[in-house]
Write an enzyme that holds these catalytic residues in place. Structure first.
Site, mmCIF file in Angstrom:
data_model
loop_
_atom_site.group_PDB
_atom_site.id
_atom_site.type_symbol
_atom_site.label_atom_id
_atom_site.label_comp_id
_atom_site.label_asym_id
_atom_site.label_seq_id
_atom_site.Cartn_x
_atom_site.Cartn_y
_atom_site.Cartn_z
ATOM 1 C CD GLU A 40 8.933 6.654 11.559
ATOM 2 O OE1 GLU A 40 9.968 7.313 11.495
ATOM 3 O OE2 GLU A 40 8.116 6.608 10.622
ATOM 4 C CB CYS A 81 -1.570 6.463 13.318
ATOM 5 S SG CYS A 81 -1.296 5.510 11.862
ATOM 6 C CB CYS A 102 4.865 -3.281 5.328
ATOM 7 S SG CYS A 102 3.289 -3.911 4.698
ATOM 8 C CB CYS A 158 3.322 2.877 1.451
ATOM 9 S SG CYS A 158 3.677 2.511 3.163
ATOM 10 N N GLY A 162 3.178 -1.383 8.599
ATOM 11 C CA GLY A 162 2.787 -2.790 8.580
ATOM 12 C C GLY A 162 1.345 -3.033 8.214
ATOM 13 C CD GLU A 163 -2.698 -5.652 5.841
ATOM 14 O OE1 GLU A 163 -2.792 -4.642 5.140
ATOM 15 O OE2 GLU A 163 -3.630 -6.078 6.543
ATOM 16 C CB SER A 179 -6.229 0.404 8.363
ATOM 17 O OG SER A 179 -6.069 0.739 7.011
ATOM 18 C CB SER A 229 -5.545 0.693 2.065
ATOM 19 O OG SER A 229 -4.753 1.542 1.313
ATOM 20 C CG LEU A 230 -10.774 0.523 -3.187
ATOM 21 C CD1 LEU A 230 -10.745 -1.004 -3.238
ATOM 22 C CD2 LEU A 230 -12.214 1.026 -3.231
ATOM 23 C CG ASN A 265 1.262 12.985 2.498
ATOM 24 O OD1 ASN A 265 1.183 14.198 2.480
ATOM 25 N ND2 ASN A 265 0.345 12.217 3.054
HETATM 26 FE FE1 SF4 Z 1 2.400 0.610 3.397
HETATM 27 FE FE2 SF4 Z 1 0.163 -0.369 4.488
HETATM 28 FE FE3 SF4 Z 1 0.850 -1.011 1.948
HETATM 29 FE FE4 SF4 Z 1 2.237 -1.986 4.007
HETATM 30 S S1 SF4 Z 1 0.090 -2.413 3.527
HETATM 31 S S2 SF4 Z 1 3.109 -1.123 2.109
HETATM 32 S S3 SF4 Z 1 2.218 -0.255 5.452
HETATM 33 S S4 SF4 Z 1 0.290 1.017 2.742
#
Ligand code: SF4
Length: 344
Positions: A92, A105, A112, A119, A157-158, A189, A212-213, A288
């Site tokens: 997506e 995005c 992931c 998530c 994904g990462e 990110s 992402s902290l 969310n």
């Molecule tokens: Fe979700 Fe990003 Fe964590 Fe993967 S790294 S689980 S996509 S928040």
């Protein structure tokens, strides 16, 4: 996918062309026909000689293409695209509108492996890495009907777990002969893979970096993000310090606020302590919920209190309001199995 011309940077196409005895400018034709004119096959690159087109085809070179299978629009204007991959998997992408800015995005993996509990994508596990062509094509396909100003590698994904392909996609999107998206309009990110952050610091190309902290301490972060066990905050922040010594670039910290978990004034003060000395800004994101999750979103007043502590301490802080919730396109909602009608 090694034979996919869409996954190749201009430099790689020049090497490929040279291997066939062709000049560098021929590679430029291939690159811009694919990324600007959006041709679907090698035969449509009409500036190439017929014999070179035939040679490429005979050696199994091709141009991949993502198939859009669904498009959903939220009342707030956010659009979510679902793409089918050649192997039947789905990914997506989300287009967000903010005044004049149109931010896309994109996903870098199907699923992931990082397992962040807030998530939906993390619940899928890793299905597979996307190729650079598959990452770029999300921009090509959606860009054909919308002018895109920013691209954030923040979908499924990462990106740092698929580092080579993600960085190749950055190079392709940034190149003046292609989409020509400014490097400061491209953001990678990460959930905080220190080796990836250090590697990015040494690159000759510098997209923006977001981290992402989501917690001020290891104990809280471990509850939310399993990577913290392998990589405690001290290790993450030493990688960030290395990155900033090399690049002098500001980083953005993303912080999802979850009721009673990481959202009190005390947490905000601990966060201030943790971020002292880092050149950064902070995005606070409303949580969310997705199906099967146990957490609740933080109430507005508590969000404002949290933001107030950061602002008072001198940190540029933005509260990201929920976008695209009704179509499950908001942060943390991508990749739910019911969304994708997943074949995995
Ligand atoms: Fe979700 Fe990003 Fe964590 Fe993967 S790294 S689980 S996509 S928040």
């Amino acid at each position: 996918m090694e034979k996919d011309l869409k996954s190749k940077t201009l430099k790689e196409l020049e090497e490929l062309a040279a291997g066939f005895g062709q000049k560098d400018y021929i590679a430029g034709y291939i690159f811009s026909f694919i990324h600007v004119r959006a041709v679907k096959d090698i035969d449509s690159i009409t500036t190439l000689s017929k014999s070179f087109r035939r040679q490429l085809t005979e050696e199994d070179y091709f141009i991949s293409r993502l198939e859009p299978v669904d498009k959903l629009t939220d009342p707030d204007g956010t659009i979510k695209y679902v793409f089918g991959l050649p192997d039947g998997k789905r990914i997506e992408s989300v287009l967000l509108f903010d005044d004049d800015r149109r931010t896309l995005c994109v996903s870098t993996q199907a699923g992931c492996s990082m397992g962040c509990v807030f998530c939906a994508t993390g619940r899928l596990g890793l299905i597979r890495n996307l190729t650079a062509g598959e990452i770029v094509d999300q921009v090509n396909v959606i860009g054909a009907e919308n002018k895109i100003s920013n691209v954030v590698f923040m979908g499924m994904g990462e990106p740092m777990a698929n580092y080579d392909e993600a960085l190749k996609a950055v190079r392709i999107l940034n190149h003046p002969k292609g989409k020509n998206i400014g490097i400061r309009h491209l953001t990678i990110s990460t959930c905080g893979i220190p080796e990836g952050i250090e590697r990015l610091a040494d690159e000759d190309i510098r997209p923006r970096l977001a981290i992402s902290l989501n917690a001020p301490t290891d104990a809280i972060r471990q509850k939310l993000m399993p990577i913290t066990k392998k990589c405690p905050l001290d290790r993450l922040f030493s990688a960030i310090a290395f990155y900033q010594r090399k690049t002098h670039n500001r980083v953005t910290f993303e912080y999802v606020l979850i009721k009673g978990v990481n959202d009190t004034v005390l947490h905000a003060r601990m966060l201030v302590k943790r971020l002292r000395g880092v050149l950064c800004n902070v995005n606070l994101i409303e949580y969310n919920p997705h199906s099967g999750c146990i957490w609740q979103p933080t109430e507005n007043e508590a969000i404002e209190r949290f933001a107030g502590v950061l602002k008072e301490a001198g940190f540029e802080t933005t509260v990201r309001r929920k976008m695209g919730r009704t179509i499950k396109a908001a942060c943390g909602q991508l990749g739910s199995k019911e969304n994708l009608k997943c074949k995995n």
